[in-house]
Design an enzyme around this catalytic site. Structure first.
Site, PDB file in Angstrom:
ATOM      1  N   GLY A   1     -45.089  -6.824   4.660  1.00 25.43           N
ATOM      2  CA  GLY A   1     -44.366  -5.605   5.002  1.00 25.43           C
ATOM      3  C   GLY A   1     -43.060  -5.539   4.235  1.00 25.43           C
ATOM      4  O   GLY A   1     -42.547  -6.563   3.772  1.00 25.43           O
TER       5      GLY A   1
ATOM      6  N   GLN B   1     -34.630  -3.342   2.362  1.00 25.70           N
ATOM      7  CA  GLN B   1     -34.926  -4.486   1.495  1.00 25.70           C
ATOM      8  C   GLN B   1     -34.963  -4.112   0.013  1.00 25.70           C
ATOM      9  O   GLN B   1     -34.940  -4.991  -0.845  1.00 25.70           O
ATOM     10  CB  GLN B   1     -36.264  -5.125   1.897  1.00 25.70           C
ATOM     11  CG  GLN B   1     -36.229  -5.761   3.277  1.00 25.70           C
ATOM     12  CD  GLN B   1     -37.552  -6.410   3.609  1.00 25.70           C
ATOM     13  OE1 GLN B   1     -38.450  -5.762   4.108  1.00 25.70           O
ATOM     14  NE2 GLN B   1     -37.696  -7.699   3.288  1.00 25.70           N
TER      15      GLN B   1
ATOM     16  N   CYS C   1     -40.087 -13.597   5.521  1.00 26.86           N
ATOM     17  CA  CYS C   1     -39.524 -12.315   5.095  1.00 26.86           C
ATOM     18  C   CYS C   1     -39.225 -12.389   3.603  1.00 26.86           C
ATOM     19  O   CYS C   1     -38.697 -13.394   3.127  1.00 26.86           O
ATOM     20  CB  CYS C   1     -38.238 -12.050   5.882  1.00 26.86           C
ATOM     21  SG  CYS C   1     -37.440 -10.494   5.451  1.00 26.86           S
ATOM     22  N   LEU C   2     -39.570 -11.327   2.885  1.00 29.30           N
ATOM     23  CA  LEU C   2     -39.312 -11.312   1.438  1.00 29.30           C
ATOM     24  C   LEU C   2     -37.819 -11.409   1.138  1.00 29.30           C
ATOM     25  O   LEU C   2     -37.445 -11.813   0.037  1.00 29.30           O
ATOM     26  CB  LEU C   2     -39.881 -10.033   0.820  1.00 29.30           C
ATOM     27  CG  LEU C   2     -41.416  -9.915   0.850  1.00 29.30           C
ATOM     28  CD1 LEU C   2     -41.838  -8.536   0.369  1.00 29.30           C
ATOM     29  CD2 LEU C   2     -42.075 -11.000   0.009  1.00 29.30           C
TER      30      LEU C   2
ATOM     31  N   HIS D   1     -41.165  -6.478  13.128  1.00 36.45           N
ATOM     32  CA  HIS D   1     -40.282  -7.111  12.135  1.00 36.45           C
ATOM     33  C   HIS D   1     -39.686  -6.054  11.208  1.00 36.45           C
ATOM     34  O   HIS D   1     -38.484  -6.051  10.938  1.00 36.45           O
ATOM     35  CB  HIS D   1     -41.116  -8.143  11.367  1.00 36.45           C
ATOM     36  CG  HIS D   1     -40.439  -8.817  10.224  1.00 36.45           C
ATOM     37  ND1 HIS D   1     -40.334 -10.193  10.128  1.00 36.45           N
ATOM     38  CD2 HIS D   1     -39.851  -8.319   9.095  1.00 36.45           C
ATOM     39  CE1 HIS D   1     -39.688 -10.501   8.991  1.00 36.45           C
ATOM     40  NE2 HIS D   1     -39.402  -9.384   8.346  1.00 36.45           N
ATOM     41  N   GLU D   2     -40.542  -5.140  10.741  1.00 32.37           N
ATOM     42  CA  GLU D   2     -40.065  -4.109   9.802  1.00 32.37           C
ATOM     43  C   GLU D   2     -39.117  -3.130  10.494  1.00 32.37           C
ATOM     44  O   GLU D   2     -38.103  -2.719   9.916  1.00 32.37           O
ATOM     45  CB  GLU D   2     -41.243  -3.360   9.173  1.00 32.37           C
ATOM     46  CG  GLU D   2     -42.228  -4.232   8.396  1.00 32.37           C
ATOM     47  CD  GLU D   2     -41.570  -5.205   7.436  1.00 32.37           C
ATOM     48  OE1 GLU D   2     -40.514  -4.879   6.862  1.00 32.37           O
ATOM     49  OE2 GLU D   2     -42.090  -6.324   7.272  1.00 32.37           O
TER      50      GLU D   2
ATOM     51  N   HIS E   1     -35.719  -4.487  10.751  1.00 30.37           N
ATOM     52  CA  HIS E   1     -34.950  -4.344   9.507  1.00 30.37           C
ATOM     53  C   HIS E   1     -34.148  -3.036   9.497  1.00 30.37           C
ATOM     54  O   HIS E   1     -33.048  -2.976   8.962  1.00 30.37           O
ATOM     55  CB  HIS E   1     -35.877  -4.321   8.289  1.00 30.37           C
ATOM     56  CG  HIS E   1     -36.202  -5.674   7.729  1.00 30.37           C
ATOM     57  ND1 HIS E   1     -35.250  -6.538   7.255  1.00 30.37           N
ATOM     58  CD2 HIS E   1     -37.395  -6.299   7.542  1.00 30.37           C
ATOM     59  CE1 HIS E   1     -35.839  -7.647   6.802  1.00 30.37           C
ATOM     60  NE2 HIS E   1     -37.140  -7.527   6.966  1.00 30.37           N
TER      61      HIS E   1
HETATM   62 NI    NI Z   1     -38.611  -8.908   6.491  1.00 36.27          NI
END
Ligand code: NI
Length: 149
Positions: A46, A51, A90-91, A132-133, A136
């Protein structure tokens, strides 16, 4: 379409509360195409707009084991059921994996890139991913919520 830079923990944009999308225009479509390209390139589950440095309420995520990509604008969790604890990454936080408690099932109301309302239903991994997204978009990172045992 283009691959965008992924902002990492420490960048202020990841801690901001993102603004709702109000214009469902070509610029939004371009951003979402870029987010999908970036998600696929980074091999992530995701990706939320902050991000890629854009403080707007948008995320993209894989679904169906990676066969489908979901896109959500102005997402809101409207229903949750159960609890599940599982490792997340997480990226924006490379090489870290920690357990987080999330709802086992979620229903999310959002809009597609054209402004049409959509309803997303997810369970297990996908439910955790959506949560999670959406976190963010409120400046919350999974490491804020990790269950350290
Ligand atoms: Ni993330």
């Amino acid at each position: 379409m283009a691959i965008r830079q992924i902002y990492k923990v420490g960048d202020d944009v990841l801690r901001m509360v993102s603004k709702p999308v109000t214009e469902f225009d070509d610029k939004l479509s371009e951003l979402m195409d870029d987010m999908i390209d970036t998600l696929i390139y980074a091999d992530g589950a995701g990706l939320a707009a902050p991000q890629v440095g854009v403080s707007k309420r948008i995320f993209v995520a894989t679904f169906d084991g990676g066969n489908t990509i979901i896109e959500a604008v102005n997402p809101v969790i409207v229903k949750t059921k159960g609890k599940r604890v599982a490792p997340e990454g997480c990226l924006s936080i490379p090489k870290i994996s920690e357990k987080v408690e999330r709802p086992r099932q979620v229903v999310v109301h959002a809009f597609d890139r054209h402004g049409n309302p959509i309803e997303l239903r997810a369970s297990g991994f996908n439910a955790a991913c959506f949560c999670h997204e959406i976190d963010h978009l409120d400046g919350i990172l999974f490491t804020d919520k990790s269950v350290r045992k």
